[in-house]
Design a protein around this motif. Structure first.
Motif, PDB file in Angstrom:
ATOM      1  N   PRO A  68      24.309 -33.552  11.634  1.00 57.29           N
ATOM      2  CA  PRO A  68      23.138 -32.736  11.937  1.00 57.29           C
ATOM      3  C   PRO A  68      22.032 -33.511  12.646  1.00 57.29           C
ATOM      4  N   ASP A  69      21.172 -32.762  13.308  1.00 63.70           N
ATOM      5  CA  ASP A  69      19.956 -33.331  13.885  1.00 63.70           C
ATOM      6  C   ASP A  69      18.789 -33.213  12.905  1.00 63.70           C
ATOM      7  N   LEU A  70      18.853 -32.180  12.055  1.00 64.70           N
ATOM      8  CA  LEU A  70      17.810 -31.905  11.071  1.00 64.70           C
ATOM      9  C   LEU A  70      18.446 -31.743   9.704  1.00 64.70           C
ATOM     10  N   VAL A  71      17.854 -32.363   8.688  1.00 64.44           N
ATOM     11  CA  VAL A  71      18.343 -32.216   7.323  1.00 64.44           C
ATOM     12  C   VAL A  71      17.173 -31.816   6.437  1.00 64.44           C
ATOM     13  N   PHE A  72      17.351 -30.717   5.716  1.00 63.95           N
ATOM     14  CA  PHE A  72      16.323 -30.221   4.802  1.00 63.95           C
ATOM     15  C   PHE A  72      16.887 -30.268   3.390  1.00 63.95           C
ATOM     16  N   ASN A  73      16.295 -31.080   2.534  1.00 70.33           N
ATOM     17  CA  ASN A  73      16.770 -31.145   1.152  1.00 70.33           C
ATOM     18  C   ASN A  73      15.922 -30.237   0.270  1.00 70.33           C
ATOM     19  N   LEU A  74      16.439 -29.036   0.025  1.00 70.71           N
ATOM     20  CA  LEU A  74      15.753 -28.051  -0.806  1.00 70.71           C
ATOM     21  C   LEU A  74      16.447 -27.881  -2.158  1.00 70.71           C
ATOM     22  N   ALA A  75      17.616 -28.470  -2.325  1.00 77.88           N
ATOM     23  CA  ALA A  75      18.362 -28.311  -3.574  1.00 77.88           C
ATOM     24  C   ALA A  75      17.629 -28.998  -4.714  1.00 77.88           C
ATOM     25  N   ALA A  76      17.566 -28.329  -5.842  1.00 78.53           N
ATOM     26  CA  ALA A  76      16.905 -28.909  -7.004  1.00 78.53           C
ATOM     27  C   ALA A  76      17.159 -28.067  -8.236  1.00 78.53           C
ATOM     28  N   LEU A  77      17.061 -28.718  -9.379  1.00 80.84           N
ATOM     29  CA  LEU A  77      16.860 -27.975 -10.603  1.00 80.84           C
ATOM     30  C   LEU A  77      15.372 -27.637 -10.552  1.00 80.84           C
ATOM     31  N   SER A  78      15.063 -26.408 -10.146  1.00 81.63           N
ATOM     32  CA  SER A  78      13.726 -26.098  -9.649  1.00 81.63           C
ATOM     33  C   SER A  78      12.746 -25.578 -10.686  1.00 81.63           C
ATOM     34  N   SER A  79      13.155 -25.497 -11.919  1.00 75.31           N
ATOM     35  CA  SER A  79      12.271 -24.998 -12.971  1.00 75.31           C
ATOM     36  C   SER A  79      11.766 -26.148 -13.826  1.00 75.31           C
ATOM     37  N   ARG A  82      13.094 -25.734 -17.332  1.00 72.44           N
ATOM     38  CA  ARG A  82      14.497 -26.150 -17.479  1.00 72.44           C
ATOM     39  C   ARG A  82      14.636 -27.666 -17.453  1.00 72.44           C
ATOM     40  N   SER A  83      13.715 -28.348 -16.759  1.00 71.81           N
ATOM     41  CA  SER A  83      13.782 -29.816 -16.729  1.00 71.81           C
ATOM     42  C   SER A  83      13.495 -30.410 -18.112  1.00 71.81           C
ATOM     43  N   TRP A  84      12.693 -29.722 -18.910  1.00 68.65           N
ATOM     44  CA  TRP A  84      12.472 -30.163 -20.292  1.00 68.65           C
ATOM     45  C   TRP A  84      13.724 -29.925 -21.136  1.00 68.65           C
ATOM     46  N   GLU A  85      14.419 -28.833 -20.869  1.00 70.28           N
ATOM     47  CA  GLU A  85      15.634 -28.512 -21.623  1.00 70.28           C
ATOM     48  C   GLU A  85      16.780 -29.452 -21.262  1.00 70.28           C
ATOM     49  N   ASP A  86      16.834 -29.897 -19.993  1.00 68.01           N
ATOM     50  CA  ASP A  86      17.932 -30.751 -19.531  1.00 68.01           C
ATOM     51  C   ASP A  86      17.385 -31.816 -18.587  1.00 68.01           C
ATOM     52  N   PRO A  87      16.668 -32.806 -19.131  1.00 67.02           N
ATOM     53  CA  PRO A  87      16.082 -33.842 -18.275  1.00 67.02           C
ATOM     54  C   PRO A  87      17.116 -34.662 -17.519  1.00 67.02           C
ATOM     55  N   ASP A  88      18.319 -34.805 -18.085  1.00 63.29           N
ATOM     56  CA  ASP A  88      19.368 -35.561 -17.393  1.00 63.29           C
ATOM     57  C   ASP A  88      19.776 -34.846 -16.109  1.00 63.29           C
ATOM     58  N   ALA A  89      19.937 -33.520 -16.170  1.00 64.25           N
ATOM     59  CA  ALA A  89      20.276 -32.762 -14.965  1.00 64.25           C
ATOM     60  C   ALA A  89      19.156 -32.846 -13.944  1.00 64.25           C
ATOM     61  N   ALA A  90      17.914 -32.788 -14.405  1.00 67.97           N
ATOM     62  CA  ALA A  90      16.783 -32.903 -13.484  1.00 67.97           C
ATOM     63  C   ALA A  90      16.817 -34.239 -12.751  1.00 67.97           C
ATOM     64  N   SER A  91      17.163 -35.294 -13.465  1.00 65.09           N
ATOM     65  CA  SER A  91      17.239 -36.622 -12.845  1.00 65.09           C
ATOM     66  C   SER A  91      18.409 -36.719 -11.870  1.00 65.09           C
ATOM     67  N   ARG A  92      19.583 -36.207 -12.262  1.00 55.64           N
ATOM     68  CA  ARG A  92      20.771 -36.306 -11.411  1.00 55.64           C
ATOM     69  C   ARG A  92      20.625 -35.492 -10.128  1.00 55.64           C
ATOM     70  N   ILE A  93      20.099 -34.274 -10.250  1.00 57.13           N
ATOM     71  CA  ILE A  93      20.017 -33.386  -9.089  1.00 57.13           C
ATOM     72  C   ILE A  93      18.787 -33.681  -8.235  1.00 57.13           C
ATOM     73  N   ASN A  94      17.642 -33.787  -8.896  1.00 50.66           N
ATOM     74  CA  ASN A  94      16.379 -33.902  -8.161  1.00 50.66           C
ATOM     75  C   ASN A  94      16.090 -35.309  -7.673  1.00 50.66           C
ATOM     76  N   SER A  95      16.707 -36.300  -8.304  1.00 53.37           N
ATOM     77  CA  SER A  95      16.443 -37.680  -7.903  1.00 53.37           C
ATOM     78  C   SER A  95      17.686 -38.368  -7.346  1.00 53.37           C
ATOM     79  N   ALA A 146      11.268 -36.915 -11.404  1.00 51.60           N
ATOM     80  CA  ALA A 146      12.369 -36.989 -10.442  1.00 51.60           C
ATOM     81  C   ALA A 146      11.863 -36.786  -9.018  1.00 51.60           C
ATOM     82  N   LYS A 147      10.994 -35.801  -8.822  1.00 50.57           N
ATOM     83  CA  LYS A 147      10.443 -35.548  -7.492  1.00 50.57           C
ATOM     84  C   LYS A 147       9.616 -36.727  -6.998  1.00 50.57           C
ATOM     85  N   ALA A 148       8.893 -37.388  -7.895  1.00 51.17           N
ATOM     86  CA  ALA A 148       8.057 -38.527  -7.506  1.00 51.17           C
ATOM     87  C   ALA A 148       8.905 -39.697  -7.018  1.00 51.17           C
TER      88      ALA A 148
END
Length: 311
Positions: A68-79, A82-95, A146-148
């Motif tokens: 690609p010429d452009l890459v947009f990373n919008l994928a996330a555990l976005s809630s 939910r990140s409090w319920e599953d912090p490991d998933a938040a770290s794996r997906i968002n970071s 994770a976002k930071a």
């Protein structure tokens, strides 16, 4: 033809971004977890690839094939909840997965642009409002942490020569927002009450204040950032703060219900372990450098969501 690769293409922002890029004549490719998980709002013209973003090696190989010429990373555990319920998933997906994608893009030849969907949650409980790009980063929940991490990595890669932009997105809504988010929970429940299908709206913190914008406007900021001559970090926000209760009031007003106070209650079980009192952004840099500005006011955003749920 310019080619774009979008992670999170089935989400609210991903579907709007795919539509926008296709209208601009861009060849759009997107990553989906499985073909049967595809949103009906993803345009048929988008080329979809099955894969798991957390499989860093496979994702890197896919990026090389798509080229690609452009890459947009919008994928996330976005809630945040939910990140409090599953912090490991938040770290794996968002970071971890996002960092892997960033490195895969950095390894591509040519002038490839990378746009990261960051979040106002990286600021945690800021000492002052509004926040801008210089506000200290101090997240208070697993989502923000994770976002930071990725926000910082984008800055490192940009300093090393990659056209990498981190957009610090404040809350942005539309009828495509899933009902697990508080804003859509409000509008869908208010619509149900108006139809006689529900008798109360139960929420958590009614006093939390947020900066709510219109999702397609924020997608416009993504496109502008990708095409800018120079990459940078940008706050994307309206600059206006409203409480959750303000959102509730606007929703009932749009539905034509005037006597609604007895229909709403707060349930302590819905409260988060930590929640910023107020998040409101200063998008002066995006206005000045990208020519970006929000186009839909708060009351109209709520109204459009209520209208869609009533329909």
């Amino acid at each position: 033809m310019t080619r774009a690769f979008i992670t999170g293409i089935t989400g609210q922002d991903g579907t709007y971004l795919a539509e926008r890029l296709l209208a601009d004549g861009v060849d759009v490719h997107g990553l989906v977890f499985t073909a049967d998980a595809t949103s009906p709002q993803v345009p048929d013209a988008a080329v979809l690839h099955e894969g798991d973003l957390t499989d860093v090696g496979a994702t890197a190989a896919l990026v090389r094939r798509v080229a690609p010429d452009l890459v947009f990373n919008l994928a996330a555990l976005s809630s945040v909840a939910r990140s409090w319920e599953d912090p490991d998933a938040a770290s794996r997906i968002n970071s971890t997965a996002a960092l892997g994608l960033l490195e895969a893009v950095a390894a591509l030849p040519g002038d490839v642009r990378f746009v990261q969907a960051s979040s106002a949650e990286i600021f945690g409980e800021p000492a002052s409002s509004p926040q801008d790009e210089a506000t200290p980063i101090a997240p208070v929940n697993p989502y923000g942490i994770a976002k930071a991490e990725v926000h910082a990595a984008v800055g490192v890669r940009r300093a090393a020569g990659l056209h990498a932009t981190s957009l610090i997105l404040y809350n942005h809504e539309s009828p495509r927002r899933p009902t697990r988010f508080v804003t859509r929970k409000i509008t869908s429940t208010v619509a149900a009450i108006a139809r006689g299908d529900a008798d109360e709206l139960v929420l958590g913190n009614l006093d939390a204040r947020r900066d709510w914008g219109w999702a397609p406007d924020y997608v416009d900021a993504m496109v502008r950032a990708a095409s800018a001559d120079v990459a940078d970090d940008y706050v994307v926000a309206t600059g206006e703060s409203h409480s959750v209760l303000d959102f509730v009031a606007a929703a009932f007003a749009r539905a034509g219900i005037t006597d609604w106070e007895g229909l709403v209650r707060s349930d302590p079980s819905f409260l988060r372990p930590a929640d910023a009192t107020e998040l409101v952004g200063d998008a002066s840099r995006a206005r000045a450098r990208l020519g970006w500005a929000p186009t839909v006011a708060f009351v109209e955003i709520v109204g459009r969501m209520v209208d869609a749920d009533l329909a």
